[in-house]
Write an enzyme that holds these catalytic residues in place. Structure first.
Site, short mmCIF file in Angstrom:
data_model
loop_
_atom_site.label_atom_id
_atom_site.label_comp_id
_atom_site.label_asym_id
_atom_site.label_seq_id
_atom_site.Cartn_x
_atom_site.Cartn_y
_atom_site.Cartn_z
N LYS A 73 27.61 54.64 43.71
CA LYS A 73 28.09 54.97 42.36
C LYS A 73 27.02 54.73 41.30
CE LYS A 73 31.76 52.71 41.34
NZ LYS A 73 31.17 51.52 40.71
N PHE A 303 34.01 49.43 41.23
CA PHE A 303 34.86 49.75 42.39
C PHE A 303 35.38 51.18 42.31
CE2 PHE A 303 35.69 44.95 42.59
CZ PHE A 303 34.67 44.76 43.48
N TRP A 411 19.02 60.32 45.50
CA TRP A 411 18.43 59.14 46.13
C TRP A 411 17.04 59.47 46.65
CZ3 TRP A 411 16.30 57.45 50.63
CH2 TRP A 411 16.19 56.06 50.80
#
Length: 558
Positions: A73, A303, A411
């Site tokens: 996240k 979360f 990423w």
């Protein structure tokens, strides 16, 4: 293929002077308080000067329920900020600071990963600018003053059996969950049972993250209820006389921290309340500052969306008057396979049926976010083991529920790998279709608020609560706290209170175990099931691999 580690990538970063990063947002150099060359605090006078400016568009990044497989996240938050800048939108990022406990425990840091990181990564994941130390000190000053007040005669007639204010430290240490203080005879005060929480669970942390300015900070600190008198009346921090000194300790910590991404996108990193016991968002003052300086602000909530996004909408946005323009739900093929019943050891093998089965968790989160009137898009955070068929299964499922899923390679590729998502988010936000509204009104009874979240977000049949808990809620309503939102504290791993119940369960019940009044922060905490406010270290903590190498560089952080 061999990939560099996060810390290796961070170490190679070509960072710009922090004054140059501030300049990109129009922050004069004299309004930055440098902490070295690559991080600074933004001065309060400059922040006050921003009042009345037009606000940028706020984008929330949330996720499916976390799994050991990882969702990424924060990495997606950072990548999206870089991607929006890449397509010509002036963008800033707002994320939370990292707690030392998870860094040395199991979860790791909070700076993103790969080529979508905030730097300096090592500083961010360790002491940073000292904000958490200031919060720890302010919290424990109040604890010391409570015991000192009792020692010198207890003029307030505090019932030592009903002191609710514990101590904190920013480390996972299960041995401190329950302790006895005051042992050793008369000189050491009165013996009583208490304990420690981790600093990110402190109400002082939540107060700092919801306060608008220093005056509001002191007012909120003063409202903290530390316990009760013998006649059951509340005792506040203001009664103890600690609010002024606590504000002094927090004066610098109240100023947002400015750093940068690997691609030099400005990033405000400020505050870090737990997403279980607190509201799990970065500070209001950082978010408002960023919105006054940038066209787009990308932020995240802790979360999965059932905890983080719900609290972001129902607590932070409600109290700060914020209105998100769009939301991103992050998912990975690996995590969806775990929700579909695949063991962690088998995640590397293609399993399209498990992906499809696990997508019900993603679908529930999409529906929930839409319930707040916010348009949503799904980011598939790419892993090298993902297959074309598995990715197609996610996209097909998301299309069936009327949304769009976009594969993101930030990423490995940085902003170049997330351009498609950035363009879609910009289009959603600029279309102006968001009609944000909290899930429940302020004047709804407290228990009804808890049950509304349980039914509408968790898809539970209801809430199990004994008479004493219901009576406590009614007492708080009578005392003037009925208008407060509720902060649900439950496992992050499931929509239910059972961490092992993955997917999108229905027909379950939410057990209400404990209630806490956070009168300073401005919410009521509803603890459901087994929740720890002081975590323990795992069998093999990450701290075992963290060290200095022969060059004096940090190794092992992630």
């Amino acid at each position: 293929m061999t990939f560099k580690t996060d810390i290796e990538i961070a170490r190679e970063a070509r960072k710009l002077p922090i004054q140059e990063i501030g300049g990109r947002l129009g922050i004069p150099a004299q309004d930055l308080l440098p902490y070295g060359h690559d991080k600074a605090k933004v001065g309060q006078d400059f922040i006050r000067s921003l009042a009345g400016r037009p606000q940028g568009k706020l984008i929330l990044v949330t996720a499916i329920n976390p799994t050991p497989a990882g969702e990424g996240k924060t990495t997606t938050t950072v990548g999206l900020g870089d991607g929006l800048n890449r397509i010509g939108r002036k963008t800033a990022i707002c994320i939370r600071e990292a707690s030392l406990g998870p860094c040395f425990g199991m979860k790791g840091g909070a700076a993103g990963g790969g080529y979508a990181q905030v730097v300096p990564m090592e500083d961010m994941n360790l002491h940073f600018t000292g904000d958490f130390h200031a919060i720890t000190s302010a919290h424990n000053l109040l604890a010391a003053m409570i015991d000192n007040h009792i020692y010198w005669g207890n003029a307030l007639e505090i019932d030592t059996r009903r002191i609710t204010w514990r101590r904190v430290m920013d480390m996972n240490d299960r041995a401190l969950r329950d302790v006895v203080v005051g042992l050793g005879g008369v000189p050491n005060g009165f013996t009583r049972q208490t304990g420690f929480d981790i600093t990110v669970a402190s109400e002082v942390m939540a107060v700092l993250c919801l306060a608008a300015d220093l005056d509001d900070l002191r007012h909120r600190l003063g409202n903290i209820v530390i316990g009760y008198r013998r006649d059951r009346g509340p005792v506040t921090c203001r009664d103890i006389g600690a609010d002024g000194a606590m504000t002094v300790l927090l004066k610098d910590a109240m100023q947002p921290n400015l750093v940068q991404t690997l691609e030099h996108t400005p990033a405000f990193v400020h505050g870090g309340p737990f997403a279980n016991i607190a509201h799990g968002c970065n500070s209001v003052i950082a978010t408002r500052t960023a919105l006054a300086l940038a066209d787009f602000v990308v932020t995240e909530a802790g979360f999965g969306a059932d905890l983080g996004a719900e609290k972001f909408f129902d607590i932070k946005c409600r109290k700060a008057g914020l209105a998100p323009a769009a939301a991103v739900v992050v998912a990975t093929v690996r995590a969806l396979k775990m929700n579909g019943g695949v063991a962690r050891a088998d995640l590397g093998r293609e399993n399209v049926s498990a992906v499809a089965e696990g997508c019900v968790n993603l679908g529930r989160h999409i529906t929930n976010v839409r319930a707040f009137g916010v348009p949503v898009v799904v980011a598939i955070n790419h892993f090298a083991s993902d297959t074309a068929a598995e990715i197609a299964a996610v996209k097909d499922y998301v299309a069936q529920v009327g949304a769009e899923a976009i594969l993101c390679r930030h990423w490995a590729e940085g902003s170049a790998g997330i351009v498609e998502l950035a363009e879609r988010v910009a289009a959603l936000a600029e279309a102006g279709t968001a009609a944000f509204a909290p899930l429940y009104p302020d004047d709804m009874p407290l228990f009804d608020k808890i049950e509304t979240i349980a039914r509408k977000i968790y898809h539970a049949d209801g809430v199990i609560a004994d008479a004493a808990l219901r009576d406590q809620l009614r007492a708080w309503e009578a005392a003037g706290h009925g208008h407060l939102p509720v902060c649900m504290a439950k496992t992050q791993y499931s929509f239910s209170a059972d961490p092992n119940l993955r997917g999108a369960p229905e027909g379950h019940s939410i057990p209400l175990r404990e209630l806490r009044l956070s009168a300073g922060a401005g919410f009521v905490v509803a603890i459901c099931g087994e929740i720890m406010s002081m975590p323990g270290l795992p069998r093999q903590p990450a701290a075992e691999a963290i060290m200095l190498n022969d060059l004096g560089q940090i190794e092992g952080l992630f």
